[in-house]
Design a protein around this motif. Structure first.
Motif, PDB file in Angstrom:
ATOM      1  N   PRO A 108       0.679  -1.041  -0.175  1.00  0.00           N
ATOM      2  CA  PRO A 108      -0.158  -0.184   0.078  1.00  0.00           C
ATOM      3  C   PRO A 108       0.894   1.133  -0.334  1.00  0.00           C
ATOM      4  O   PRO A 108       1.797   1.478   0.874  1.00  0.00           O
ATOM      5  N   GLN A 109       0.473   2.526  -0.669  1.00  0.00           N
ATOM      6  CA  GLN A 109       0.944   3.220  -0.648  1.00  0.00           C
ATOM      7  C   GLN A 109       0.736   4.828  -0.149  1.00  0.00           C
ATOM      8  O   GLN A 109      -0.275   4.732   0.699  1.00  0.00           O
ATOM      9  N   PRO A 110       1.415   5.346   0.507  1.00  0.00           N
ATOM     10  CA  PRO A 110       1.293   6.330   1.607  1.00  0.00           C
ATOM     11  C   PRO A 110       0.493   7.050   1.363  1.00  0.00           C
ATOM     12  O   PRO A 110       0.968   8.055  -0.208  1.00  0.00           O
ATOM     13  N   LYS A 111      -0.280   7.777   2.035  1.00  0.00           N
ATOM     14  CA  LYS A 111      -1.238   9.238   2.010  1.00  0.00           C
ATOM     15  C   LYS A 111       0.073  10.082   2.101  1.00  0.00           C
ATOM     16  O   LYS A 111       0.090  11.278   1.205  1.00  0.00           O
ATOM     17  N   ALA A 112       0.749  10.530   2.336  1.00  0.00           N
ATOM     18  CA  ALA A 112       1.387  11.675   3.086  1.00  0.00           C
ATOM     19  C   ALA A 112       2.772  11.125   1.775  1.00  0.00           C
ATOM     20  O   ALA A 112       3.137  10.746   2.023  1.00  0.00           O
ATOM     21  N   PRO A 113       2.898  12.082   1.057  1.00  0.00           N
ATOM     22  CA  PRO A 113       3.873  12.533   0.109  1.00  0.00           C
ATOM     23  C   PRO A 113       5.060  12.631   0.030  1.00  0.00           C
ATOM     24  O   PRO A 113       6.354  11.965  -0.594  1.00  0.00           O
ATOM     25  N   GLY A 114       5.088  12.796   1.477  1.00  0.00           N
ATOM     26  CA  GLY A 114       7.086  12.798   2.156  1.00  0.00           C
ATOM     27  C   GLY A 114       7.914  14.005   1.488  1.00  0.00           C
ATOM     28  O   GLY A 114       7.361  15.102   1.162  1.00  0.00           O
ATOM     29  N   TYR A 115       9.303  14.632   2.492  1.00  0.00           N
ATOM     30  CA  TYR A 115       9.459  15.476   1.931  1.00  0.00           C
ATOM     31  C   TYR A 115      10.933  15.541   2.466  1.00  0.00           C
ATOM     32  O   TYR A 115      11.590  14.585   2.607  1.00  0.00           O
ATOM     33  N   VAL A 116      11.492  16.323   1.259  1.00  0.00           N
ATOM     34  CA  VAL A 116      13.245  16.307   1.087  1.00  0.00           C
ATOM     35  C   VAL A 116      12.893  17.966   1.807  1.00  0.00           C
ATOM     36  O   VAL A 116      13.568  18.676   0.913  1.00  0.00           O
ATOM     37  N   ILE A 117      13.873  18.435   3.052  1.00  0.00           N
ATOM     38  CA  ILE A 117      14.151  19.740   3.109  1.00  0.00           C
ATOM     39  C   ILE A 117      16.253  19.795   3.993  1.00  0.00           C
ATOM     40  O   ILE A 117      15.831  20.911   4.620  1.00  0.00           O
TER      41      ILE A 117
END
Length: 450
Positions: free
Chosen positions: A343-352
């Motif tokens: 299953p794919q996460p609903k949150a897109p993630g981040y790179v900061i």
């Protein structure tokens, strides 16, 4: 500072999959073949004939005669040795002939099984339906695109049953795959990858030529039919798939099975456009049918299909289809279908990490408000399930059972001429693309080359 991104999620999901595999769910599909049936009345028996008693024809017949209430009464073939062997297999009372018209003239024959070379499929099927016989025609249904509309129209006008012989559409494995896809088991389908690799002389159609092959034992003019008239050639007669005049190459022999399965599982009618490439890499023995072929096909349903057939892969023969979705994959291999769900996460993630600490803090606070944690333990749980047919299961039997039931009840078959044309028409797009050296377009609804 920890960063949640897609790579991290997939790494976690992969670990979950590995853990899940240790407790993979295995399911045995329940089927009843050769099941005890109610007695078949004497007047309800179906008498059928075999037209084309080669490797496929004899193999098909061995399954057909296992269906209760079905009897083989006649065989037609252009080689005397196969007519003689038919009597060895099914009894001396079997009527045999080189001319299938003698079979079609008989009033006691209800149906015919056509397993001739491809270039005879249309004519034998049309002749049989016009003679009042129901037809089981081996794949590919067509040799030329013009064959399809004539076969469809003849079935309609004569009100005859016609079943095309891509038996996977009757398989319990493919039925389960269809159910799994429709249930959303792998999310939204976006790609199908299919292959069929062979690595033997027999796999490459170099079938054994009998020692008595000659113009006397083989009806060469009848075999040629609409093909170019050339002197007797035993290899052409017994290894006909190697030449375009009689067969449809790897596309008609193997691609068509993969198309039939894909169309049955997805409900799609066919691709909109196709591009293929290939060549003669190894079997340079005078044949003009390719031994390696790859194709890419686009479907309006939103997925792509990639196909590969290889006669020189250096490994064992294998066939398989992989359906790739937004939340996992489904794979058909042999008599099993498995689902690996991620299953794919609903949150897109981040790179900061390249931003100032102050900006990182602000982004992180907003992110947590917008995407509150839903899986405190980490990545969403993955899953693996496998469904297996019983040992000895044969979809060939189920396909014939469906056909003969339709002959009795006049109910539709699972693979009629329209389905068969769309599968064969899609497969032969690969040949057409290679011949033209370009992308080709096809309308799967009207079944016409654009």
């Amino acid at each position: 500072m920890h960063e949640l991104n897609r790579r991290g999620f997939l790494k976690g999901a992969g670990a979950a999959t590995a853990g899940t595999l240790l407790g993979a769910k295995m399911h045995a599909l329940t089927v009843m073949q050769n099941e005890p049936s109610k007695p078949v009345a004497a007047n309800d028996h179906i008498q059928f004939a075999l037209i084309g008693a080669g490797i496929q024809g004899q193999g098909d017949t061995k399954f057909a005669v296992q269906v209760p209430g079905v009897k083989l009464v006649a065989v037609a073939d252009c080689y005397d040795g196969r007519l003689a062997h038919s009597k060895e297999l099914w009894g001396n009372d079997i009527f045999t002939t080189r001319d299938y018209n003698e079979i079609l003239a008989r009033k006691d024959i209800d149906a015919v099984l056509i397993a001739t070379p491809d270039h005879w499929h249309k004519q034998a099927s049309v002749d049989a339906m016009k003679a009042g016989k129901d037809v089981y025609c081996e794949k590919p249904m067509i040799h030329l695109y013009a064959d399809g509309p004539e076969m469809i129209e003849t079935a309609r006008k004569t009100n005859r049953i016609i079943q095309i012989g891509s038996q996977r559409v009757s398989s319990v494995i493919y039925a389960k795959a269809k159910e799994l896809l429709a249930s959303g088991a792998i999310g939204q389908l976006n790609m199908v990858s299919a292959h069929w690799d062979r690595n033997s002389a027999m796999g490459a159609w170099n079938y054994t030529v009998p020692l008595d092959a000659s113009p006397e034992t083989c009806d060469w003019p009848r075999f040629l039919g609409s093909a170019p008239k050339i002197p007797f050639n035993a290899e052409h007669f017994f290894q006909w798939r190697k030449w375009k005049a009689y067969g449809s190459g790897v596309a008609g022999d193997l691609f068509v099975h993969l198309f039939s399965g894909t169309h049955f599982i997805t409900g799609a009618h066919g691709p909109m456009r196709a591009m293929a490439t290939g060549g003669l890499r190894f079997w340079k023995d005078g044949r003009d049918a390719l031994d390696v072929m790859l194709g890419l096909f686009d479907y309006k349903e939103g997925f792509n299909l990639s196909l590969r057939v290889n006669f020189v892969d250096g490994g064992e023969e294998s066939e398989g289809l992989t359906f790739v979705g937004s939340e996992g994959q489904m794979e058909i291999a042999g008599n099993s279908v498995s689902v690996s769900r991620v299953p794919q996460p609903k949150a897109p993630g981040y790179v900061i990490s390249t931003y100032t600490e102050a900006m990182q803090k602000r982004i992180l606070e907003e992110y947590k408000q917008k995407y509150p944690p839903q899986h405190p333990e980490g990545a969403p749980p993955a899953g693996f399930e496998k469904y297996v047919a019983p040992e000895g299961y044969a979809d060939n039997y189920d396909h014939f059972k469906n056909f003969f039931n339709a002959v009795r009840t006049r109910q539709p078959v699972v693979e009629d001429a329209v389905f068969g044309f769309r599968a064969a028409g899609a497969a032969l797009l690969g040949n057409l693309s290679i011949e033209r050296g370009s992308v080709v377009h096809w309308n799967p609804e009207t079944m016409k080359i654009a």
